[in-house]
Design a protein around this motif. Structure first.
Motif, PDB file in Angstrom:
ATOM      1  N   MET A 120     -74.727  45.279 135.185  1.00  0.00           N
ATOM      2  CA  MET A 120     -73.283  45.786 134.825  1.00  0.00           C
ATOM      3  C   MET A 120     -73.168  47.010 134.885  1.00  0.00           C
ATOM      4  O   MET A 120     -73.682  48.463 134.990  1.00  0.00           O
ATOM      5  N   ASN A 121     -72.264  47.741 134.719  1.00  0.00           N
ATOM      6  CA  ASN A 121     -71.969  48.746 134.836  1.00  0.00           C
ATOM      7  C   ASN A 121     -72.342  50.618 133.180  1.00  0.00           C
ATOM      8  O   ASN A 121     -71.309  50.238 132.678  1.00  0.00           O
ATOM      9  N   LEU A 122     -73.401  50.371 133.352  1.00  0.00           N
ATOM     10  CA  LEU A 122     -73.388  51.525 132.129  1.00  0.00           C
ATOM     11  C   LEU A 122     -74.010  52.305 132.700  1.00  0.00           C
ATOM     12  O   LEU A 122     -75.278  52.492 133.358  1.00  0.00           O
ATOM     13  N   SER A 123     -73.645  53.833 132.492  1.00  0.00           N
ATOM     14  CA  SER A 123     -74.813  55.222 132.668  1.00  0.00           C
ATOM     15  C   SER A 123     -75.234  55.310 131.769  1.00  0.00           C
ATOM     16  O   SER A 123     -75.714  55.170 131.056  1.00  0.00           O
ATOM     17  N   PHE A 124     -76.106  56.373 132.328  1.00  0.00           N
ATOM     18  CA  PHE A 124     -76.629  57.078 131.289  1.00  0.00           C
ATOM     19  C   PHE A 124     -76.544  57.965 130.617  1.00  0.00           C
ATOM     20  O   PHE A 124     -76.991  57.561 129.112  1.00  0.00           O
ATOM     21  N   LYS A 125     -75.056  58.277 130.235  1.00  0.00           N
ATOM     22  CA  LYS A 125     -74.331  59.035 129.293  1.00  0.00           C
ATOM     23  C   LYS A 125     -73.745  58.258 128.350  1.00  0.00           C
ATOM     24  O   LYS A 125     -73.754  58.074 127.510  1.00  0.00           O
ATOM     25  N   GLN A 126     -73.615  56.986 128.853  1.00  0.00           N
ATOM     26  CA  GLN A 126     -72.686  55.852 128.143  1.00  0.00           C
ATOM     27  C   GLN A 126     -73.981  55.006 127.283  1.00  0.00           C
ATOM     28  O   GLN A 126     -73.965  55.446 125.577  1.00  0.00           O
ATOM     29  N   ALA A 127     -74.574  55.258 127.608  1.00  0.00           N
ATOM     30  CA  ALA A 127     -76.458  55.035 126.740  1.00  0.00           C
ATOM     31  C   ALA A 127     -76.610  55.670 126.124  1.00  0.00           C
ATOM     32  O   ALA A 127     -77.388  55.691 124.717  1.00  0.00           O
ATOM     33  N   THR A 128     -76.959  56.946 126.687  1.00  0.00           N
ATOM     34  CA  THR A 128     -77.235  57.956 125.532  1.00  0.00           C
ATOM     35  C   THR A 128     -75.651  57.705 124.239  1.00  0.00           C
ATOM     36  O   THR A 128     -77.170  58.276 123.712  1.00  0.00           O
ATOM     37  N   ALA A 129     -74.956  58.069 124.958  1.00  0.00           N
ATOM     38  CA  ALA A 129     -74.061  58.246 123.580  1.00  0.00           C
ATOM     39  C   ALA A 129     -73.872  56.738 122.698  1.00  0.00           C
ATOM     40  O   ALA A 129     -73.812  57.130 121.782  1.00  0.00           O
ATOM     41  N   ILE A 130     -74.487  55.784 122.899  1.00  0.00           N
ATOM     42  CA  ILE A 130     -74.296  54.787 121.940  1.00  0.00           C
ATOM     43  C   ILE A 130     -76.178  54.800 121.033  1.00  0.00           C
ATOM     44  O   ILE A 130     -76.036  54.043 119.936  1.00  0.00           O
ATOM     45  N   ASP A 131     -77.066  55.239 121.602  1.00  0.00           N
ATOM     46  CA  ASP A 131     -78.526  55.345 121.141  1.00  0.00           C
ATOM     47  C   ASP A 131     -78.204  56.527 120.224  1.00  0.00           C
ATOM     48  O   ASP A 131     -78.435  56.368 119.377  1.00  0.00           O
ATOM     49  N   LEU A 132     -77.452  57.785 120.358  1.00  0.00           N
ATOM     50  CA  LEU A 132     -76.767  58.935 119.829  1.00  0.00           C
ATOM     51  C   LEU A 132     -75.977  58.397 118.448  1.00  0.00           C
ATOM     52  O   LEU A 132     -76.124  59.219 117.190  1.00  0.00           O
ATOM     53  N   ALA A 133     -74.973  57.464 118.543  1.00  0.00           N
ATOM     54  CA  ALA A 133     -74.079  57.091 117.269  1.00  0.00           C
ATOM     55  C   ALA A 133     -74.645  56.509 116.253  1.00  0.00           C
ATOM     56  O   ALA A 133     -74.358  55.442 115.897  1.00  0.00           O
ATOM     57  N   GLY A 134     -76.227  55.847 117.355  1.00  0.00           N
ATOM     58  CA  GLY A 134     -77.081  54.772 116.118  1.00  0.00           C
ATOM     59  C   GLY A 134     -77.458  53.444 115.929  1.00  0.00           C
ATOM     60  O   GLY A 134     -77.507  52.855 115.449  1.00  0.00           O
TER      61      GLY A 134
END
Length: 299
Positions: free
Chosen positions: A101-115
Motif C-alpha cells: 500500500m502507498n502510505l508515506s510517513f507524512k501521511q501516517a503521522t497526519a492521520i495519527d495527529l488527526a485523532g
C-alpha cells in the motif's frame, strides 16, 4: 572512617547511575548493532528535550528491520513532541509496506495527529469489515411498510482519511438510499422479489464520496413487512371526513332549530297581537253603540 567510605561509595554509585542515565551507552550500542546510525550526544540531548531515547531508538530499530527507508530519528522525535503515537505509526507503516500500500510517513503521522487510529485504519484498508446499518423503514407506492436491514462492506480510503466523514455518515446515506428505493417501488412484492435491486440502486449513487471509506458492497440482510400505511391513512381520512360531515350536519340542525325558534317567536307575537286586537273589539262595539253607528244613525 567507615562512614566516609560509605558516603564516598554512595556518591560514586549515584554519579555512575547519573552518568549512564544521561549517556545511554547501552542503548547507543544496541542501535549500532541493529544497523541504526545515531549519535550518542543526540541521545543525551533527547533527555533535555524530554524525549525518551529508548522509545525513539526502539521505533527506529523496528522501522529499519522492517525495511522502511523514509524514516529518520529526527522525524520520530518530532512526531513524539507533537504528542503522536510512535509505535502505532511504525506498525501501520509496516503493515502498509507488507500489503504493498502507498502510505508515506507524512501521511501516517497526519492521520495519527488527526485523532484517528492509524494502525486500525491500515488494517481495515487491508481487510475490509462490515458496517451494520440499523433497521430502516420505508413505504412503497401501494402503501405497504417495509423494514429492511443492511450490511455495508467497506474498507478505509487512506487518501481521504484525514478530513473524511466516518461510519455514521455511511449509515445515514445508505439508510436514505434504501428509503428512496423502497419509496419508488410500485408495490411491496416487487421489493420482496428483488431485494438486490435496492442494493444496486443504492450502490450506484456514490455514497462514499467525501467519506474516509470505500464502499465495496451493500447487502440487504433481511426485509420484513410492517403495517399497511396506505389503508391506515385512508381510514384516518374517512374518519376525518365523517367528523367534518357530522360537524356540518350539526351546524345545519342548529340553524334549523334557531329558525324554528324564530318562527315560533313570530307566531307567538302574532297571536299576542290578535289577542290585543280581540280585546279591543268589545270596547269598539260599545263605542259604536253609543254613537249609534251600528244602527245607522248619527247625532
Amino acid at each position: 572512617m567507615e562512614i566516609a567510605t560509605l558516603v564516598t561509595i554512595g556518591v560514586f554509585i549515584v554519579g555512575l547511575w547519573l552518568f549512564f542515565y544521561i549517556f545511554p551507552i547501552s542503548l547507543w550500542i544496541t542501535a549500532l548493532f541493529s544497523g541504526v546510525s545515531v549519535n550518542l550526544f543526540d541521545l543525551v540531548f533527547m533527555r533535555f528535550r524530554k524525549v525518551p531515547p529508548s522509545l525513539v531508538v526502539n521505533a527506529m530499530i523496528t522501522a529499519t528491520k522492517a525495511g522502511l527507508k523514509d524514516v529518520t530519528i529526527n522525524q520520530l522525535e518530532t512526531h513524539f513532541l507533537a504528542h503522536g503515537n510512535l509505535n502505532a505509526v511504525i506498525k501501520a507503516l509496516i503493515v502498509a509496506d507488507k500489503a504493498n500500500m502507498n502510505l508515506s510517513f507524512k501521511q501516517a503521522t497526519a492521520i495519527d495527529l488527526a485523532g484517528r487510529d492509524v494502525l486500525h485504519a491500515v488494517q481495515v484498508s487491508v481487510t475490509p469489515y462490515v458496517v451494520v446499518v440499523p433497521e430502516i423503514t420505508g413505504v412503497s407506492i401501494d402503501g405497504i411498510q417495509l423494514l429492511a436491514e443492511a450490511r455495508v462492506t467497506v474498507r478505509t480510503n487512506l487518501q481521504r482519511l484525514v478530513g473524511g466523514a466516518g461510519e455514521e455518515t455511511i449509515k445515514a446515506r445508505v439508510g436514505q438510499g434504501i428509503i428512496s428505493s423502497i419509496g419508488t417501488a410500485k408495490n411491496y412484492l416487487q421489493v420482496l422479489e428483488n431485494p438486490e435491486s435496492i442494493s444496486k440502486s443504492v450502490l450506484a449513487n456514490g455514497l462514499d464520496a467525501g467519506t474516509a471509506f470505500e464502499i465495496l458492497s451493500i447487502d440487504i440482510a433481511d426485509i420484513n413487512i410492517g403495517n399497511n400505511i396506505g389503508a391506515m391513512l385512508q381510514i384516518d381520512q374517512a374518519a376525518a371526513d365523517l367528523n367534518v360531515a357530522k360537524a356540518k350536519a350539526e351546524e345545519r340542525r342548529a340553524m334549523a332549530v334557531a329558525l324554528e325558534q324564530e318562527m315560533t317567536a313570530r307566531v307567538q307575537e302574532a297571536k299576542a297581537m290578535v289577542i290585543v286586537a280581540e280585546a279591543e273589539i268589545p270596547a269598539a262595539m260599545s263605542d259604536a253603540f253609543r254613537k249609534g253607528i251600528l244602527l245607522g244613525k248619527r247625532k
